[in-house]
Design a protein around this motif. Structure first.
Motif, PDB file in Angstrom:
ATOM      1  N   LEU A 184     -59.265  -8.510   0.910  1.00 51.99           N
ATOM      2  CA  LEU A 184     -59.841  -8.959   2.183  1.00 51.99           C
ATOM      3  C   LEU A 184     -59.660 -10.456   2.348  1.00 51.99           C
ATOM      4  N   PHE A 185     -59.900 -11.190   1.259  1.00 49.37           N
ATOM      5  CA  PHE A 185     -59.731 -12.646   1.307  1.00 49.37           C
ATOM      6  C   PHE A 185     -58.277 -12.990   1.654  1.00 49.37           C
TER       7      PHE A 185
ATOM      8  N   LEU B 212     -56.222 -11.086   3.338  1.00 52.35           N
ATOM      9  CA  LEU B 212     -56.010 -10.699   4.735  1.00 52.35           C
ATOM     10  C   LEU B 212     -56.521 -11.764   5.701  1.00 52.35           C
ATOM     11  N   VAL B 213     -57.768 -12.175   5.500  1.00 56.19           N
ATOM     12  CA  VAL B 213     -58.428 -13.008   6.506  1.00 56.19           C
ATOM     13  C   VAL B 213     -58.010 -14.473   6.374  1.00 56.19           C
ATOM     14  N   VAL B 214     -57.903 -14.974   5.165  1.00 60.12           N
ATOM     15  CA  VAL B 214     -57.759 -16.423   4.998  1.00 60.12           C
ATOM     16  C   VAL B 214     -56.308 -16.875   4.865  1.00 60.12           C
TER      17      VAL B 214
ATOM     18  N   GLU C  10     -51.312 -14.213   6.882  1.00 61.25           N
ATOM     19  CA  GLU C  10     -50.475 -14.442   8.057  1.00 61.25           C
ATOM     20  C   GLU C  10     -49.901 -15.852   8.047  1.00 61.25           C
ATOM     21  N   GLN C  11     -50.761 -16.817   7.715  1.00 63.18           N
ATOM     22  CA  GLN C  11     -50.309 -18.201   7.724  1.00 63.18           C
ATOM     23  C   GLN C  11     -49.302 -18.466   6.615  1.00 63.18           C
TER      24      GLN C  11
ATOM     25  N   PHE D 172     -60.938 -14.569  -5.833  1.00 65.85           N
ATOM     26  CA  PHE D 172     -60.100 -15.668  -5.370  1.00 65.85           C
ATOM     27  C   PHE D 172     -58.718 -15.667  -6.014  1.00 65.85           C
TER      28      PHE D 172
ATOM     29  N   ARG E 129     -50.105  -9.161   8.791  1.00 68.37           N
ATOM     30  CA  ARG E 129     -51.480  -8.662   8.879  1.00 68.37           C
ATOM     31  C   ARG E 129     -51.517  -7.158   8.606  1.00 68.37           C
TER      32      ARG E 129
ATOM     33  N   VAL F 189     -55.203 -23.084  -0.026  1.00 71.80           N
ATOM     34  CA  VAL F 189     -56.167 -23.083   1.071  1.00 71.80           C
ATOM     35  C   VAL F 189     -56.322 -24.487   1.653  1.00 71.80           C
TER      36      VAL F 189
ATOM     37  N   LEU G 197     -53.439 -25.545   3.854  1.00 72.25           N
ATOM     38  CA  LEU G 197     -53.412 -24.905   5.169  1.00 72.25           C
ATOM     39  C   LEU G 197     -54.536 -25.405   6.079  1.00 72.25           C
ATOM     40  N   TYR G 198     -55.688 -25.747   5.493  1.00 76.82           N
ATOM     41  CA  TYR G 198     -56.851 -25.997   6.336  1.00 76.82           C
ATOM     42  C   TYR G 198     -57.359 -27.438   6.355  1.00 76.82           C
TER      43      TYR G 198
ATOM     44  N   ARG H  72     -60.670 -20.539  13.387  1.00 76.46           N
ATOM     45  CA  ARG H  72     -61.654 -20.923  12.367  1.00 76.46           C
ATOM     46  C   ARG H  72     -62.981 -20.217  12.573  1.00 76.46           C
TER      47      ARG H  72
ATOM     48  N   TYR I  18     -68.226 -11.074   4.061  1.00 72.29           N
ATOM     49  CA  TYR I  18     -67.795 -10.129   3.024  1.00 72.29           C
ATOM     50  C   TYR I  18     -67.936 -10.708   1.628  1.00 72.29           C
TER      51      TYR I  18
END
Lengths: 540, 129
Positions: free
Chosen positions: A87-88, A90-92, A95-96, A253, A275, A436, A439-440, B43, B53
C-alpha cells in the motif's frame, strides 16, 4: 524416493519452460531500454503479477506458513506487514517512481541531485540489499534441496547443498544475462501463477476438512500447536514489543526501497499502468498470503507442531508437510505427489526471486556504477555506448551471481533468516528515506542524499552485526558473548537515522541551491510524466 | 512564447482557486499554474491516506506488543480480539487500495490530463527539445 524423482521432474519442466522463454526474450532484447525495462511495453496485469512473483520469496512460501503454524498470531502480524508495505508503494512512490526514472533507483534521485556521488551511493546500497537478500535465498535453496529431495550424500564428491546452490546460481545468471527484463518478467509471471494456484489448492483442501469454517480450523490449529489458548494471542514469537515494532517498520517501509521491486515499474508505459500494476500485485499477493495463513493453520492442525519442528526447527517444511498429509500421508502415492508438487514450487519460487534480485543488482552495476561513474566520458557514439552498457550488465550478472554463490556456500547450513531482515532494514533505512525526500522535499540536496544512504546502510549493518541474530546464544558467532544491541531488527533506530542524516546533511552542506526550478520540473515530471526544460536528458 | 502559454493557462483557470505562492518564483515562466493545484490535491490525498493505513497497522503491532490482555479477550466465540484485528488488516488493505484509486481518479487524474493536453500541444515543449 519416487516422490523426489517426481519433484525433480516437475522442477525440470519448469526449468525447460523458463529457458525457452529466456531464449525467445533474448532475441527480442537489444537496446538498453529493451534490456533494462522490457522496452516499457509490459501491461499492468503482467507487471503486477510479476511484482507479486518478485515479492514472494522462499521466506513467504516456506517461512510464513511455518511461522504461522508454530507462532499463530505473531506469524499473521508478519504477513500483514508485507501486504501493508505494498500500500505504501502504491500511494507514496510507485507512479512517481515510474515517471521520474528510467532504469534504476538512482535515475529518480539524479533528476535533481548531482549525478556521480548519488549514483555511487545509491548503487552501493542497491548492491548491498540485493546481495544480502540473494545469499539468504541461496542458502535457503541449499537447505531446501537437502530436505526435500533427501539428497543427504554428495554428487561426484560435492555436497548436495553446494550442487543446489551452484545450480540455482547458474540458472539465475542465464535468465538475467540472456533474458533481460522481458525474460525475467515472464519467469516471474509463471512462477507467481503456479504459486498462487498451488497455495490455493492446498488451502482449499485444508479448509474442506474443516467444513470451510475458519473458527473450527483455528481451534484445531491451537490444539495441534500444543500452545493452547496462547496460540490465539500475541507473544509466541515476538516477546519484546520493541522488536516487533522494529520489524514491522522495516517491513512496511522496506518494500519501497527494494530495488528489484521498484525497477519493475519501469516496464510499464504510463502513470495509470504503474498504479494498476500495484493493484494487481496487491490482489495476487494478498490472495497468496491469505492462502499461506490457512496453510499455516492447517499445518498446525493436521501435522502438529512436534512433527513440524522435528523436520525443520523454524518450521520451513510446514507447507510441504501439510501437502503430504493432505495427499494421504507418508509413503502414499497421493502424499508423494502433493509433496513433490510443493517441493518443485518451492525451488521455482527461490529461482524467481533470485533472478529478480540479480537483475536489479546487475542493472545498478552497469547503469549507475559503470556507465555514469567509471565511464563518464562520452567518447563513443550513442549506440556503441548502449551496446557497451548492456554487455556490461550481462557480465555484471555473472560476477554478482558468482559472488552470491560463493557467499552462500560459505554460509550454508547456518540459520540465515536474519539476512532477509537485514535486506529489508537496509532498504527501509538507506533507500526509502532518500527516495521519498527526493520526490517530496524541495530543499533536499546531494550531500543530504549521500549522508542518508550511508547512515542508513551503515547503521543497519552495524546494529545487526552486534545484535542477537549474529552474536550471542541465538546468533551464529561468539555464542558465549552478550549481544551489544538488544533487538533482532534495527529498523526502529536505523530508519529515523536515515531520515535524520539526510536532513542534517542537507542543512549543513550549504550547497548552492538550484532546488526551485529543478524541483518544479521534477514534480511536473513525477506527477504527470511530462518533461520540460533542461531536466530533459534523453527522451524515453 | 512561454509567457503567452502562462497567460492562457491563467485566464482559463481564473475561476479555480489560486495556486500556492511558491509556484510563482520557482516555477518561473515555464511552469503551468495548474501544477501547484495538482501538487496540493496530490499531497492532500497521499499523506492523510498514508496516515490512516499506517496508523491502522501500527495500532495492531503496538497493541500486540503492549496490550496482550486486551488482545487475548474473546469476541466472536473462540476468536480473540487479536485475530479479528489481524485478519481485518487484509480487508483494510483492500479498502485502502480501492479508496486510493477512486480518489486519485476523481481528484488528481483530471488535472493530470488537463496538463497533458495543454503542454503536449504547446510550443514550449517543442522549443525545449
Amino acid at each position: 524416493v519416487s516422490g523426489s524423482r517426481l519433484s525433480i521432474g516437475l522442477f525440470g519442466l519448469f526449468v525447460v519452460i523458463t529457458l525457452l522463454i529466456t531464449y525467445f526474450a533474448s532475441r527480442m532484447t537489444r537496446t538498453t531500454a529493451e534490456y533494462y525495462a522490457a522496452d516499457h511495453r509490459m501491461s499492468a496485469w503482467q507487471n503486477g503479477i510479476a511484482i507479486s512473483g518478485d515479492y514472494t520469496s522462499a521466506a513467504s512460501f516456506l517461512g510464513v506458513p511455518g511461522l504461522i503454524a508454530l507462532a499463530g498470531l505473531d506469524g499473521v502480524l508478519y504477513v500483514v506487514g508485507f501486504l501493508v508495505a505494498l500500500l505504501f508503494v502504491l500511494v507514496v512512490v510507485a507512479e512517481q517512481f515510474r515517471n521520474a526514472g528510467r532504469y534504476t533507483v538512482a535515475d529518480v534521485l539524479t533528476q535533481r541531485l548531482q549525478d556521480r556521488p548519488v549514483r555511487l551511493a545509491s548503487s552501493l546500497s542497491t548492491l548491498s540489499v540485493c546481495i544480502v537478500y540473494l545469499v539468504a535465498q541461496m542458502v535457503g535453496a541449499g537447505a531446501l534441496v537437502k530436505l526435500l529431495f533427501q539428497l543427504k550424500g554428495a554428487v561426484l564428491g560435492v555436497p548436495s547443498e553446494v550442487v543446489a546452490i551452484v545450480g540455482v546460481g547458474l540458472l539465475m545468471v542465464v535468465y538475467v544475462a540472456f533474458g533481460g527484463m522481458l525474460g525475467i518478467t515472464w519467469v516471474q509471471i509463471i512462477k507467481a501463477v503456479l504459486l498462487l494456484a498451488g497455495s490455493t489448492l492446498v488451502a482449499m483442501v485444508t479448509l474442506s476438512r474443516f467444513g470451510f469454517s475458519i473458527t473450527h480450523l483455528l481451534d484445531a490449529a491451537a490444539a495441534g500447536s500444543g500452545k493452547g489458548t496462547a496460540y490465539l494471542a500475541p507473544g509466541l514469537r515476538f516477546d519484546n514489543p520493541l522488536d516487533l515494532l522494529s520489524l514491522g517498520l522495516a517491513l512496511v517501509f522496506g518494500t519501497a526501497g527494494l530495488p528489484h521491486i521498484m525497477v519493475r515499474f519501469y516496464t510499464v508505459a504510463s502513470t495509470r499502468a504503474a498504479r494498476a500494476s500495484v493493484n494487481w500485485a496487491i490482489g495476487v499477493t494478498g490472495a497468496f498470503y491469505v492462502m499461506s495463513t490457512f496453510i499455516g493453520f492447517g499445518a498446525a492442525a493436521l501435522v502438529g507442531a512436534k512433527e513440524i519442528v522435528a523436520a525443520n526447527k523454524p518450521g520451513n517444511m510446514a507447507g510441504p508437510q501439510l501437502a503430504r498429509a493432505l495427499g494421504g500421508g507418508l509413503d502414499t502415492f497421493g502424499g508423494d505427489l502433493f509433496l513433490a508438487f510443493m517441493a518443485a514450487l518451492a525451488i521455482a519460487t527461490i529461482l524467481g526471486a533470485v533472478a529478480g534480485l540479480t537483475f536489479a543488482a546487475a542493472s545498478s552495476f552497469s547503469h549507475d556504477l559503470y556507465a555514469a561513474v567509471v565511464r563518464p566520458a562520452r567518447h563513443a557514439t550513442a549506440s556503441r555506448d548502449q551496446d557497451d552498457e548492456v554487455r556490461m550488465a550481462r557480465r555484471a550478472a555473472l560476477v554478482i551471481g558468482a559472488v552470491a554463490v560463493m557467499l552462500a556456500v560459505v554460509f550454508r547450513g547456518q540459520n540465515v533468516a536474519f539476512l532477509v531482515g537485514l535486506a529489508f532494514a537496509i532498504a527501509a533505512s538507506a533507500n526509502m528515506p532518500v527516495l521519498v525526500l527526493s520526490l517530496y522535499w524541495r530543499q533536499f540536496n546531494t550531500t543530504g542524499a549521500v549522508a542518508g544512504i550511508l547512515a542508513g546502510l551503515g547503521s543497519c549493518v552495524l546494529l545487526v552485526g552486534v545484535g542477537p541474530t549474529v552474536i550471542g546464544p541465538q546468533g551464529i558467532w561468539f555464542k558465549s558473548a552478550t549481544p551489544l544491541f538488544p533487538l533482532d531488527n534495527p529498523g526502529i533506530i536505523s530508519i529515523p537515522l536515515g531520515f535524520a542524516a539526510a536532513y542534517l546533511g542537507t542543512l549543513w552542506s550549504r550547497e548552492p541551491s538550484f532546488a526551485g526550478r529543478t524541483f518544479e520540473r521534477l514534480r511536473l515530471l513525477a506527477l504527470t510524466g511530462i518533461r520540460i526544460g533542461s531536466a530533459v536528458r534523453e527522451p524515453r | 512564447m512561454a509567457e503567452t502559454l502562462e497567460d492562457r493557462v491563467r485566464v482559463e483557470q481564473s475561476a479555480r482557486p489560486q495556486p500556492g505562492p511558491d509556484a510563482r518564483d520557482a516555477g518561473a515562466s515555464e511552469m503551468p499554474a495548474e501544477l501547484a493545484e495538482l501538487e496540493r490535491r496530490h499531497r492532500r490525498l497521499v499523506w492523510p491516506l498514508t496516515g490512516c493505513y499506517l496508523g491502522y497497522y501500527l495500532l495492531l503491532i503496538l497493541l500486540a506488543g503492549y496490550a496482550p490482555g486486551l488482545m487475548r479477550a474473546r469476541i466472536l466465540g473462540e476468536l480473540t480480539v487479536a485475530y479479528v484485528f489481524a485478519l481485518s488488516q487484509f480487508l483494510m488493505v483492500g479498502v485502502a487500495a480501492y479508496a486510493y484509486i477512486r480518489l486519485a481518479r476523481a481528484r488528481v487524474d483530471p488535472l493530470v490530463e488537463r496538463l497533458h493536453e495543454r503542454l503536449e500541444e504547446s510550443p514550449t515543449r517543442e522549443a525545449s527539445k
